[in-house]
Design a protein around this motif. Structure first.
Motif, short mmCIF file in Angstrom:
data_model
loop_
_atom_site.label_atom_id
_atom_site.label_comp_id
_atom_site.label_asym_id
_atom_site.label_seq_id
_atom_site.Cartn_x
_atom_site.Cartn_y
_atom_site.Cartn_z
N ALA A 157 0.87 -1.34 0.01
CA ALA A 157 0.01 -0.13 -0.01
C ALA A 157 0.80 1.40 -0.09
O ALA A 157 0.46 2.22 -0.63
N MET A 171 1.08 4.47 -3.10
CA MET A 171 1.14 5.76 -2.61
C MET A 171 2.32 6.24 -3.39
O MET A 171 2.35 7.47 -4.02
N HIS A 177 -4.51 2.00 3.53
CA HIS A 177 -4.01 3.44 3.31
C HIS A 177 -3.67 4.21 4.46
O HIS A 177 -2.63 4.87 4.29
N ASP A 207 0.09 5.41 4.69
CA ASP A 207 0.55 7.01 4.93
C ASP A 207 1.59 7.19 6.34
O ASP A 207 2.46 7.74 6.09
#
Length: 712
Positions: free
Chosen positions: A39, A43, A68, A72
């Motif tokens: 993930a 990004m 997500h 992050d």
């Protein structure tokens, strides 16, 4: 110990574990970690995670949206480190394996700095078509670094789609390689092409598959293959069974080696059959991977590997060195010590990066870089003309010279010398390891018996000294030893051994005085080459090999002692050694052409005897012994034709001298030993030199030359 990379990523790893624990529904923790990293790669690359999972075969196991927020956070944590995101993702993708298994597989992962360095050295050189292959790619840090070194966009995407290729035994490692490389592009079609060339197999057992995949050879072979000998170690088997012990200690339970040995022999037969460059002795994984790399490289292809320093100096790699030199039009070698904590192993461990252009044509000089004591490589290379190198080192072992001046001096000294093992020279020693500290241990006694003799270990031996330390307590690496001042030296050993239990040849050797040396050493020690005259009536453990000469008797032995304990010969040895002085290395050591019957030779014999006899003499004058040793160093230097500037170059390699001696005014450290040597050499040449006054001033302040720091 931790590598620097592990230290930087410690917080990120903890965050990733937390995320995986929360998110995994039924999957293993490692798989959940990888999903979070995928993930994060999505990004970074700007592509759809669900589509990537279809490409990678992960299917609909997870709900992408759940990952997500954690992704992050992972990227934010990486941003707080100096590691580029794609390389950090590769590092975080690595499997955590037990230490015993890590040693067995040789899996010491590649630091991001080394990956960037090797890619920067190799990728710009690629000019032929073909695959870019890492035959033991792990989680893909080197393939990622290679792609990163290209401009983002079409050129990088094309290489990812059509060229990048990796193989590994672990499916999870390959998953890490895919996500790391994928973070470099927004084009999932390029990622799909790369995914089709990630192979889960043992490259050493898959030569046919490689030949089919790259029939005309690879444009780039890049890698950090496993570094481990293919042998069964009792210590590692015991550790794998849960026994906690130090080297040198006994075993709690009997360790059965039959099954591990049978499995290993079967594997060696599988991977070594058909090879031709492995030489004698034990098989080593890195040697097998290097031979595979040479075979796979295309004409004009680039070979770029991180390998142990044994490649450039071991007897068992001589055939490989010759093949690599012969196959390479261009060859660059960088020698690096693990001072920068690239790997989670001893900081003194040395390794090399090798970058070669394979193919026919004009062979350019070898470019050599040797890192400094911080692990930093110089900006400029030392050029070693191949003919000059072969003249100085017929076995093509590479001396670690750091400048043109050092190479010029090394080559000059090698030319005007006899190697110790040269059959046409005067030395030709016979070596013997008298007692094996492991296999003979059952014969040892803690107290002397009627037929037993003391057993010397490596710590007993220093320059001209065989009682440099006394045993205090403990066993193996946990044993404690006490340094003994020169005039107060007495013998206290850990063990005694009955003479009748020794091999006949070893027992016979202990009946006479002989020369012994400590085989454990280091280039950056205060001194590296440590030899002493061993008296009759004591035996030497395997860390103190002894030697005898066919001719010349005691005079030749003492001449050898004087020469090998000199600064100039020690300087030569420091260009060649890492941590062990073995017979092969000592045989290849150049010595000046001095005969024990010559004027200089007779004086050196007398000096060596006087210095040796000072040990244990309560009336010894340390300053006088220092003057005798300075005379030895000056005579050896002059016999080899060194001038004062040459000697200053030599002495710069010994920065740990005189650390606990009083220094001159406004100076940080004493230089009394260096001043004594240069003053005596100036006297030999009838020249004036500032060292003479410096020596006097230092002695007036109480400084004494040749006193090791631990004895001051």
């Amino acid at each position: 110990m931790r590598s620097l990379e592990e230290t930087h990523l410690r917080s990120t790893n903890a965050l990733l574990d937390h995320a995986a624990e929360e998110l995994r529904p039924t999957s293993e923790l490692s798989d959940a970690r990888l999903a979070v990293l995928e993930a994060a790669a999505a990004m970074a690359g700007g592509w759809n995670l669900a589509e990537f999972w279809e490409i990678s075969g992960q299917g609909r196991q997870y709900a992408p949206a759940n990952f997500h927020p954690w992704a992050d956070k992972v990227l934010s944590s990486i941003a707080d480190t100096p590691i580029p995101v794609p390389l950090a993702l590769s590092a975080l993708s690595r499997e955590v394996i037990p230490t015993a298994q890590q040693r067995k597989s040789g899996a010491y992962y590649t630091d991001w700095r080394l990956a960037e360095q090797l890619a920067a050295q190799s990728v710009p050189l690629v000019r032929t078509d073909g695959l870019w292959i890492d035959t033991a790619c792990g989680s893909g840090v080197l393939l990622t670094a290679a792609a990163m070194s290209l401009p983002a966009g079409e050129e990088r995407d094309r290489v990812i789609r059509d060229k990048l290729t990796g193989a590994d035994l672990s499916a999870r490692a390959l998953r890490g390689a895919l996500l790391s490389v994928a973070s470099l592009t927004s084009d999932l079609s390029a990622v799909s092409g790369f995914a089709g060339r990630l192979l889960q197999h043992d490259s050493l057992a898959s030569r046919k598959a490689w030949a089919e995949l790259a029939p005309t050879g690879a444009a780039l072979i890049i890698g950090n293959p496993p570094w481990e000998k293919l042998k069964v170690s009792r210590h590692e088997v015991a550790t794998g069974l849960g026994q906690v012990r130090n080297y040198g200690q006994g075993y709690e339970d009997e360790v059965d080696l039959a099954r591990p040995r049978a499995e290993l022999l079967s594997y060696i037969e599988q991977v070594a059959t058909g090879t031709r460059l492995q030489g004698k002795g034990e098989h080593d994984l890195y040697k097998l991977f290097l031979e595979l790399g040479i075979v796979l490289a295309a004409e004009d292809g680039i070979l770029a590997l991180l390998l142990p320093a044994g490649l450039i100096r071991s007897q068992g790699t001589e055939i490989l060195r010759n093949e690599l030199e012969g196959a390479s039009r261009e060859l660059s070698i960088s020698v690096i010590e693990n001072r920068a904590r690239n790997f989670a192993i001893d900081t003194r461990f040395k390794f090399v990066s090798v970058v070669a252009r394979v193919g026919a044509g004009e062979r350019l000089p070898i470019n050599l870089k040797v890192a400094d004591r911080t692990g930093t490589l110089p900006t400029e290379s030392v050029c070693l003309p191949r003919r000059e190198l072969r003249a100085a080192r017929p076995d093509l072992s590479i001396p670690e010279v750091r400048s043109r001046e050092e190479w010029a001096l090394f080559a000059r000294l090698a030319k005007n010398s006899f190697m110790v093992g040269d059959q046409s020279g005067p030395w030709r020693p016979t070596y013997r390891r008298e007692v094996d500290m492991t296999t003979d241990k059952k014969k040892f006694q803690r107290t002397p018996g009627s037929d037993s003799i003391p057993l010397l270990e490596g710590r007993h031996v220093s320059q001209y000294r065989w009682r440099a330390k006394t045993y205090q307590s403990g066993e193996g690496r946990s044993a404690t030893w006490r340094p003994e001042p020169l005039g107060q030296a007495t013998l206290k050993t850990q063990w005694f051994i009955p003479s009748k239990s020794m091999q006949a040849a070893s027992a016979e050797r202990t009946a006479s005085p002989r020369i012994g040396f400590c085989d454990i050493t280091g280039q950056t020690n205060e001194r590296s080459l440590l030899l002493a005259r061993i008296p009759a009536g004591v035996a030497c453990g395997n860390k103190v090999p002894t030697l005898a000469f066919r001719e010349g008797g005691a005079d030749r032995e003492d001449l050898f002692l004087a020469l090998t304990n000199s600064f100039v010969v020690d300087w030569m040895m420091r260009r060649l050694v890492t941590t062990t002085v073995n017979f092969f290395l000592l045989d290849s050591l150049p010595l000046p052409k001095v005969d024990e019957t010559s004027v200089v030779g007779r004086e050196l014999v007398t000096l060596a005897r006087s210095i040796s006899e000072a040990e244990g003499d309560p009336k010894v004058n340390l300053s006088e012994v220092g003057q005798l040793r300075a005379r030895v160093d000056a005579l050896v230097a002059s016999a080899w034709g060194l001038g004062l500037e040459d000697m200053e170059l030599v002495l710069r390699d010994f920065p740990l001298l005189d650390r606990r001696q009083p220094s001159l005014a406004d100076e940080v450290q004493s230089t009394v030993t260096k001043d004594a040597v240069l003053s005596e050499l100036a006297k030999v040449y009838g020249a004036q030199h500032p060292s003479t006054n410096r020596l006097k001033y230092g002695q007036d302040k109480g400084a004494i030359p040749y006193i090791p720091a631990e004895y001051a």
